[in-house]
Design a protein around this motif. Structure first.
Motif, PDB file in Angstrom:
ATOM      1  N   GLU A 172       0.390   9.528  -5.664  1.00 54.61           N
ATOM      2  CA  GLU A 172       0.743  10.738  -4.954  1.00 54.61           C
ATOM      3  C   GLU A 172       0.050  11.223  -3.837  1.00 54.61           C
ATOM      4  O   GLU A 172      -0.017  12.344  -3.917  1.00 54.61           O
ATOM      5  N   LEU A 173      -0.203  10.214  -3.086  1.00 60.10           N
ATOM      6  CA  LEU A 173      -1.001  10.551  -1.855  1.00 60.10           C
ATOM      7  C   LEU A 173      -0.113  10.300  -0.569  1.00 60.10           C
ATOM      8  O   LEU A 173       0.422   9.407  -0.369  1.00 60.10           O
ATOM      9  N   ARG A 174      -0.078  11.516  -0.006  1.00 61.00           N
ATOM     10  CA  ARG A 174       0.464  11.487   1.617  1.00 61.00           C
ATOM     11  C   ARG A 174      -0.207  10.817   2.612  1.00 61.00           C
ATOM     12  O   ARG A 174       0.155  10.355   3.578  1.00 61.00           O
ATOM     13  N   ARG A 175      -1.564  11.179   2.261  1.00 59.85           N
ATOM     14  CA  ARG A 175      -2.660  10.890   3.475  1.00 59.85           C
ATOM     15  C   ARG A 175      -3.897  10.668   2.856  1.00 59.85           C
ATOM     16  O   ARG A 175      -4.539  11.416   1.847  1.00 59.85           O
ATOM     17  N   ALA A 176      -4.614   9.895   3.311  1.00 58.52           N
ATOM     18  CA  ALA A 176      -6.022   9.493   2.729  1.00 58.52           C
ATOM     19  C   ALA A 176      -6.945   8.964   3.847  1.00 58.52           C
ATOM     20  O   ALA A 176      -6.627   8.246   4.779  1.00 58.52           O
ATOM     21  N   SER A 177      -8.160   8.886   3.679  1.00 61.39           N
ATOM     22  CA  SER A 177      -9.251   8.243   4.311  1.00 61.39           C
ATOM     23  C   SER A 177      -9.412   6.807   3.769  1.00 61.39           C
ATOM     24  O   SER A 177      -9.108   6.771   2.739  1.00 61.39           O
ATOM     25  N   LEU A 227       0.871  -1.324  -0.004  1.00 60.68           N
ATOM     26  CA  LEU A 227       0.020   0.055  -0.057  1.00 60.68           C
ATOM     27  C   LEU A 227       0.888   1.250   0.184  1.00 60.68           C
ATOM     28  O   LEU A 227       0.377   2.337  -0.583  1.00 60.68           O
ATOM     29  N   ASP A 228       1.935   1.157   0.632  1.00 60.47           N
ATOM     30  CA  ASP A 228       3.135   2.314   0.343  1.00 60.47           C
ATOM     31  C   ASP A 228       3.114   2.553  -1.100  1.00 60.47           C
ATOM     32  O   ASP A 228       3.252   3.677  -1.552  1.00 60.47           O
ATOM     33  N   ASP A 229       3.384   1.614  -2.019  1.00 60.71           N
ATOM     34  CA  ASP A 229       3.760   1.791  -3.464  1.00 60.71           C
ATOM     35  C   ASP A 229       2.348   2.308  -3.914  1.00 60.71           C
ATOM     36  O   ASP A 229       2.403   3.048  -4.858  1.00 60.71           O
ATOM     37  N   VAL A 230       1.229   1.570  -3.640  1.00 58.34           N
ATOM     38  CA  VAL A 230       0.014   2.231  -4.206  1.00 58.34           C
ATOM     39  C   VAL A 230      -0.083   3.987  -3.958  1.00 58.34           C
ATOM     40  O   VAL A 230      -0.394   4.638  -4.740  1.00 58.34           O
TER      41      VAL A 230
END
Length: 297
Positions: free
Chosen positions: A116-121, A108-111
């Protein structure tokens, strides 16, 4: 691909039907794959690109069609990424690294990096709830909010397969009984969409090899790392997970948990679109909520 299917022909049949569903995605979308250390990962992205990001993780034996009833509502307010989990009957790699490892968090780090997401719900159901919890306990700083439906990994996992496998050998009648155990009794008259989805599920489990492993339980210390707002919805008649145990452990260890225990609900809990939207849109003090203008692909 045959490692997670009983035959290559079965894999092709499931993929072909899935692509038909994707061709009728209910809102404009971008459908693409990203490279990861576990192989290609398929994603359906929709909603305004400037909106807050939300990742969706479906359950075992499923794919992103699990979100067809929710996606139009959620994508009006969020940039939604429906992720086909690896090792499941979607379009992602068939890889199944050990669950009791950091392999899924690294995947998921790769995803996240590819998006280009640093943070998400994150919204997760069943095995997808386990995946969401695994990531949130390892990377709490990267998870804005966590919405879980019948999440695995908290309460005791029941021996559902011991009951289901003998029934599966009894043909269509047995398969229907297994579906009723998980989803409840189907309405007497199904809509065309419900019929297509039921037939797709039958096709999947005719050819797919589900995971036959016990999912790791998260310890109390891991659950205490969930410092973000958490919504957990579970059914009291869940035949796969001990929801009462899930409720007790979340209440004891997750300070910000909003726990919804639906006594008559089963493992599949429909009709939660508005509840989850309200939770995802709740603002922290001083935070501005995104106001939708128009849907973007």
């Amino acid at each position: 691909m045959s490692a997670i299917y009983k035959s290559e022909a079965g894999a092709r049949a499931v993929e072909a039907r899935y692509r038909e569903f994707l061709g009728h995605w209910p809102v404009p979308s971008r459908q693409f794959s990203v490279p990861t250390r576990q192989g290609e990962t398929f994603i359906v992205a929709c909603g305004p690109e400037a909106a807050p990001p939300v990742l969706l993780f479906h359950g075992s034996g499923a794919n992103s069609t699990a979100w067809l009833a929710d996606i139009a509502t959620w994508s009006a307010y969020f940039r939604v990424y429906a992720v086909d989990m690896i090792g499941e009957p979607g379009l992602s790699a068939p890889s199944r690294p050990p669950l009791a490892s950091d392999a899924y968090a690294l995947w998921l780090d790769d995803v996240m990096a590819a998006l280009e997401l640093r943070r998400a719900s994150i919204v997760g159901v069943s095995l997808g709830g386990w995946l969401a919890l695994d990531y949130a306990t390892r990377r709490p700083e990267r998870v804005e909010r966590l919405a879980l439906m019948c999440p695995a990994g908290v309460g005791r996992q029941k021996n559902f397969l011991l009951k289901a496998l003998p029934l599966m050998l009894l043909g269509a009648w047995g398969s229907r009984k297994v579906r009723e155990m998980v989803f409840g009794r189907a309405p007497a008259r199904l809509s065309p969409g419900q019929t297509w989805m039921r037939d797709f599920m039958v096709l999947i489990f005719r050819h797919f090899r589900p995971r036959m492993v016990k999912l790791p339980l998260f310890g109390d210390e891991a659950l205490k790392r969930l410092t973000m707002p958490v919504l957990a919805i579970m059914g009291g008649r869940d035949v796969m997970l001990d929801s009462a145990d899930t409720r007790v452990r979340l209440a004891r260890n997750v300070r910000h948990a909003d726990i919804r225990f639906l006594a008559d609900a089963r493992h599949y809990i429909p009709g939660q679109t508005a509840t989850i939207l309200e939770f995802l849109r709740a603002s922290s003090p001083g935070e501005r909520r995104f106001q939708p203008t128009s849907l973007a692909s």
